[in-house]
Design a protein around this motif. Structure first.
Motif, PDB file in Angstrom:
ATOM      1  N   LEU A  36       0.828  -1.202   0.000  1.00 26.31           N
ATOM      2  CA  LEU A  36       0.000   0.000   0.000  1.00 26.31           C
ATOM      3  C   LEU A  36       0.867   1.259   0.000  1.00 26.31           C
ATOM      4  O   LEU A  36       0.573   2.230  -0.708  1.00 26.31           O
ATOM      5  CB  LEU A  36      -0.939   0.002   1.203  1.00 26.31           C
ATOM      6  N   GLY A  37       1.937   1.252   0.771  1.00 29.14           N
ATOM      7  CA  GLY A  37       2.846   2.395   0.803  1.00 29.14           C
ATOM      8  C   GLY A  37       3.502   2.635  -0.546  1.00 29.14           C
ATOM      9  O   GLY A  37       3.633   3.781  -0.991  1.00 29.14           O
ATOM     10  N   PHE A  38       3.902   1.572  -1.219  1.00 28.50           N
ATOM     11  CA  PHE A  38       4.505   1.698  -2.538  1.00 28.50           C
ATOM     12  C   PHE A  38       3.494   2.249  -3.541  1.00 28.50           C
ATOM     13  O   PHE A  38       3.829   3.097  -4.366  1.00 28.50           O
ATOM     14  CB  PHE A  38       5.032   0.336  -3.002  1.00 28.50           C
ATOM     15  N   GLY A  39       2.249   1.791  -3.450  1.00 25.57           N
ATOM     16  CA  GLY A  39       1.205   2.322  -4.315  1.00 25.57           C
ATOM     17  C   GLY A  39       0.939   3.791  -4.064  1.00 25.57           C
ATOM     18  O   GLY A  39       0.708   4.570  -4.996  1.00 25.57           O
ATOM     19  N   ILE A  40       1.003   4.186  -2.803  1.00 22.12           N
ATOM     20  CA  ILE A  40       0.810   5.596  -2.449  1.00 22.12           C
ATOM     21  C   ILE A  40       1.927   6.453  -3.041  1.00 22.12           C
ATOM     22  O   ILE A  40       1.677   7.512  -3.615  1.00 22.12           O
ATOM     23  CB  ILE A  40       0.727   5.762  -0.917  1.00 22.12           C
ATOM     24  N   VAL A  41       3.160   5.986  -2.917  1.00 27.22           N
ATOM     25  CA  VAL A  41       4.295   6.744  -3.452  1.00 27.22           C
ATOM     26  C   VAL A  41       4.189   6.877  -4.967  1.00 27.22           C
ATOM     27  O   VAL A  41       4.351   7.972  -5.517  1.00 27.22           O
ATOM     28  CB  VAL A  41       5.630   6.074  -3.046  1.00 27.22           C
ATOM     29  N   LEU A  42       3.900   5.775  -5.659  1.00 20.15           N
ATOM     30  CA  LEU A  42       3.767   5.840  -7.118  1.00 20.15           C
ATOM     31  C   LEU A  42       2.610   6.748  -7.529  1.00 20.15           C
ATOM     32  O   LEU A  42       2.724   7.533  -8.472  1.00 20.15           O
ATOM     33  CB  LEU A  42       3.551   4.444  -7.694  1.00 20.15           C
ATOM     34  N   GLY A  43       1.491   6.656  -6.813  1.00 14.75           N
ATOM     35  CA  GLY A  43       0.349   7.506  -7.125  1.00 14.75           C
ATOM     36  C   GLY A  43       0.643   8.975  -6.896  1.00 14.75           C
ATOM     37  O   GLY A  43       0.229   9.832  -7.684  1.00 14.75           O
ATOM     38  N   LEU A  44       1.359   9.280  -5.819  1.00 15.55           N
ATOM     39  CA  LEU A  44       1.723  10.668  -5.556  1.00 15.55           C
ATOM     40  C   LEU A  44       2.667  11.217  -6.623  1.00 15.55           C
ATOM     41  O   LEU A  44       2.513  12.357  -7.071  1.00 15.55           O
ATOM     42  CB  LEU A  44       2.375  10.795  -4.176  1.00 15.55           C
ATOM     43  N   VAL A  45       3.644  10.409  -7.018  1.00 13.47           N
ATOM     44  CA  VAL A  45       4.566  10.852  -8.067  1.00 13.47           C
ATOM     45  C   VAL A  45       3.790  11.152  -9.339  1.00 13.47           C
ATOM     46  O   VAL A  45       4.009  12.173  -9.996  1.00 13.47           O
ATOM     47  CB  VAL A  45       5.664   9.790  -8.312  1.00 13.47           C
ATOM     48  N   TYR A  46       2.864  10.274  -9.690  1.00 13.58           N
ATOM     49  CA  TYR A  46       2.089  10.491 -10.913  1.00 13.58           C
ATOM     50  C   TYR A  46       1.166  11.696 -10.774  1.00 13.58           C
ATOM     51  O   TYR A  46       1.043  12.502 -11.701  1.00 13.58           O
ATOM     52  CB  TYR A  46       1.276   9.254 -11.274  1.00 13.58           C
ATOM     53  N   ALA A  47       0.520  11.839  -9.625  1.00  8.83           N
ATOM     54  CA  ALA A  47      -0.415  12.953  -9.441  1.00  8.83           C
ATOM     55  C   ALA A  47       0.310  14.294  -9.439  1.00  8.83           C
ATOM     56  O   ALA A  47      -0.218  15.286  -9.939  1.00  8.83           O
ATOM     57  CB  ALA A  47      -1.191  12.773  -8.136  1.00  8.83           C
ATOM     58  N   ILE A  48       1.525  14.343  -8.918  1.00  8.67           N
ATOM     59  CA  ILE A  48       2.257  15.601  -8.850  1.00  8.67           C
ATOM     60  C   ILE A  48       2.914  15.942 -10.182  1.00  8.67           C
ATOM     61  O   ILE A  48       2.798  17.058 -10.676  1.00  8.67           O
ATOM     62  CB  ILE A  48       3.311  15.551  -7.717  1.00  8.67           C
ATOM     63  N   GLY A  50       2.535  14.214 -13.238  1.00  3.72           N
ATOM     64  CA  GLY A  50       1.794  13.893 -14.452  1.00  3.72           C
ATOM     65  C   GLY A  50       2.319  12.686 -15.200  1.00  3.72           C
ATOM     66  O   GLY A  50       1.737  12.249 -16.173  1.00  3.72           O
ATOM     67  N   ARG A  51       3.426  12.155 -14.755  1.00 10.37           N
ATOM     68  CA  ARG A  51       3.982  10.930 -15.327  1.00 10.37           C
ATOM     69  C   ARG A  51       4.982  10.370 -14.322  1.00 10.37           C
ATOM     70  O   ARG A  51       5.400  11.053 -13.397  1.00 10.37           O
ATOM     71  CB  ARG A  51       4.660  11.181 -16.669  1.00 10.37           C
ATOM     72  N   LEU A  52       5.357   9.128 -14.520  1.00 13.65           N
ATOM     73  CA  LEU A  52       6.326   8.514 -13.626  1.00 13.65           C
ATOM     74  C   LEU A  52       7.730   8.982 -13.986  1.00 13.65           C
ATOM     75  O   LEU A  52       8.024   9.268 -15.140  1.00 13.65           O
ATOM     76  CB  LEU A  52       6.243   6.991 -13.705  1.00 13.65           C
ATOM     77  N   SER A  53       8.582   9.062 -13.012  1.00 13.59           N
ATOM     78  CA  SER A  53       9.956   9.499 -13.229  1.00 13.59           C
ATOM     79  C   SER A  53      10.719   8.476 -14.069  1.00 13.59           C
ATOM     80  O   SER A  53      10.386   7.290 -14.082  1.00 13.59           O
ATOM     81  CB  SER A  53      10.676   9.683 -11.899  1.00 13.59           C
ATOM     82  N   GLU A  54      11.753   8.958 -14.732  1.00 10.72           N
ATOM     83  CA  GLU A  54      12.574   8.081 -15.580  1.00 10.72           C
ATOM     84  C   GLU A  54      13.270   6.996 -14.758  1.00 10.72           C
ATOM     85  O   GLU A  54      13.412   5.867 -15.216  1.00 10.72           O
ATOM     86  CB  GLU A  54      13.606   8.901 -16.349  1.00 10.72           C
ATOM     87  N   TRP A  55      13.693   7.332 -13.526  1.00 13.85           N
ATOM     88  CA  TRP A  55      14.395   6.334 -12.722  1.00 13.85           C
ATOM     89  C   TRP A  55      13.470   5.199 -12.312  1.00 13.85           C
ATOM     90  O   TRP A  55      13.907   4.064 -12.158  1.00 13.85           O
ATOM     91  CB  TRP A  55      15.077   6.962 -11.513  1.00 13.85           C
ATOM     92  N   VAL A  65       5.187   1.332 -18.822  1.00 15.45           N
ATOM     93  CA  VAL A  65       5.404   2.180 -19.999  1.00 15.45           C
ATOM     94  C   VAL A  65       4.916   3.588 -19.743  1.00 15.45           C
ATOM     95  O   VAL A  65       4.089   3.837 -18.875  1.00 15.45           O
ATOM     96  CB  VAL A  65       4.697   1.582 -21.233  1.00 15.45           C
ATOM     97  N   ALA A  66       5.426   4.538 -20.515  1.00 17.52           N
ATOM     98  CA  ALA A  66       5.009   5.931 -20.406  1.00 17.52           C
ATOM     99  C   ALA A  66       3.564   6.076 -20.884  1.00 17.52           C
ATOM    100  O   ALA A  66       3.044   5.234 -21.607  1.00 17.52           O
ATOM    101  CB  ALA A  66       5.934   6.815 -21.238  1.00 17.52           C
ATOM    102  N   ASP A  67       2.917   7.154 -20.480  1.00 21.33           N
ATOM    103  CA  ASP A  67       1.505   7.350 -20.789  1.00 21.33           C
ATOM    104  C   ASP A  67       1.213   7.481 -22.269  1.00 21.33           C
ATOM    105  O   ASP A  67       0.122   7.172 -22.713  1.00 21.33           O
ATOM    106  CB  ASP A  67       0.979   8.589 -20.076  1.00 21.33           C
ATOM    107  N   ASP A  68       2.159   7.961 -23.040  1.00 25.04           N
ATOM    108  CA  ASP A  68       1.887   8.177 -24.450  1.00 25.04           C
ATOM    109  C   ASP A  68       2.174   6.958 -25.319  1.00 25.04           C
ATOM    110  O   ASP A  68       2.114   7.041 -26.530  1.00 25.04           O
ATOM    111  CB  ASP A  68       2.669   9.382 -24.970  1.00 25.04           C
ATOM    112  N   ALA A  69       2.482   5.835 -24.717  1.00 22.76           N
ATOM    113  CA  ALA A  69       2.733   4.618 -25.480  1.00 22.76           C
ATOM    114  C   ALA A  69       1.425   4.118 -26.101  1.00 22.76           C
ATOM    115  O   ALA A  69       0.387   4.085 -25.443  1.00 22.76           O
ATOM    116  CB  ALA A  69       3.332   3.540 -24.583  1.00 22.76           C
TER     117      ALA A  69
END
Length: 97
Positions: A36-48, A50-55, A65-69
């Motif tokens: 759940l904590g990992f999901g929260i972190v990923l969701g926050l990164v995406y919400a802030i 707009g996409r997941l970080s490259e790392w 995959v990136a959103d535009d795939a």
């Protein structure tokens, strides 16, 4: 802010509620809390951002995959399914309380 980021923010709030319930209610184990904590972190990164970080993409071996795939499922397909799953989880939670 677009609808994907708003939806990610709402899901982060729901995950926070579930995580707090695991602590307060004494349900679940450490693996569930970490997930759940990992999901929260990923969701926050995406919400802030707009996409997941490259790392994060590199760490996953580019399996996320990136959103535009073009191979991504349309939000019109997965958001109603995700909403229904969350609704079912809330109903089950309320029935069991």
């Amino acid at each position: 802010m677009n609808s994907k980021r708003i939806t990610a923010g709402v899901l982060v709030v729901l995950l926070l509620v579930l995580l707090s319930w695991t602590f307060i209610g004494g349900v679940g184990d450490l693996r569930l809390q970490v997930l759940l904590g990992f999901g929260i972190v990923l969701g926050l990164v995406y919400a802030i951002h707009g996409r997941l970080s490259e790392w994060i993409l590199d760490l996953s071996g580019n399996k996320i995959v990136a959103d535009d795939a073009p191979g991504n499922i349309s939000p019109r397909v997965y958001l109603p399914i995700l909403g229904a799953v969350v609704l079912i989880a809330v109903i089950i939670f309320l029935v069991n309380v």
